[in-house]
Scaffold this motif. Structure first.
Motif: not given
Length: 246
Positions: A163-182
């Motif tokens: 679960i944490l592997q998936w969360c880490g990948r998706e957190l980074e993806r959202g950050f780099r796509a600027r869908r999640f702010s810093a």
């Protein structure tokens, strides 16, 4: 003065100038401008009739203020034990995504507290794990990423690694796509008490630089006027907890 210290001081000035609101009261308690006991009493005054969502918010401030061993945390935990569904979740079962968020956030906070029983935590962890699939955290679903990361970074469970592997990948993806702010990205890391997650490839320095760029001239963070106090509180805590490590 370092850039981080300067940013934190400016965020503190913004929070200190707030006239009202829970962030204002929490900041005053944290900085010794008001009695912390009074803030904790206000935070848990209606605990006997509070909803799971309201109790989750109270736990969040107790966590940020490192008060998860306090009598206030014990009162909140006791009420949450009463409200927990027999299957392990909190929140409405008919709206599963909302229940996932409430359950993940509550269980994550309580996993850091000695007030919660292992049975309560195991039931919540099992409920979340049984429902997990990559689809739940894909598609820039910040709430689901935050909830699953928060619980499984703090609770020992056989499903934690995957679960944490998936969360880490998706957190980074959202950050780099600027869908999640810093701010929203580091908020998750603060809850996880970690500078990164498995599967995420960003570095602390990169997140810190991005966070500093999001600070407005008045010291606040966030775009929506009705969320600026909350986002500034998030950033202020992160600037202390994460950005000063090492």
């Amino acid at each position: 003065m370092s850039e981080v210290s300067d940013a934190r001081e400016r965020a503190a000035s913004y929070l200190g100038a707030l006239a009202q609101g829970v962030e204002c009261a929490a900041f005053a308690a944290r900085e010794g401008r008001a009695a912390a006991a009074g803030f904790f009493d206000d935070l848990t005054r209606d605990v006997a009739t509070a909803s799971a969502s309201e109790l989750r918010c109270a736990l969040g401030f107790l966590d940020d203020l490192r008060e998860l061993e306090s009598p206030a945390a014990s009162r909140v935990t006791a009420r949450l034990a009463e409200l927990q569904d027999p299957t392990g979740h909190w929140g409405p079962a008919i709206r599963e995504e909302e229940a996932v968020f409430e359950t993940g956030m509550i269980a994550g906070h309580l996993a850091k507290s000695p007030c919660a029983s292992l049975d309560l935590l195991d039931a919540a962890g099992d409920w979340l794990a049984e429902r997990f699939s990559p689809d739940l955290v894909q598609g820039f679903r910040w709430g689901n990423v935050a909830a699953y990361a928060h619980t499984f970074a703090n609770l020992s469970h056989e499903a934690s690694d995957e679960i944490l592997q998936w969360c880490g990948r998706e957190l980074e993806r959202g950050f780099r796509a600027r869908r999640f702010s810093a701010v929203r990205t580091v908020r998750v890391l603060v809850w996880c008490d970690a500078p990164a997650l498995p599967g995420a490839r960003f570095e602390a320095d990169e997140l810190t630089a991005a966070l500093l760029l999001e600070q407005a001239d008045d010291g606040g963070f966030g775009d929506a006027s009705d969320e600026r106090a909350a986002r500034t509180w998030d950033a202020w805590i992160a600037l202390e907890r994460l950005c000063t490590r090492g």
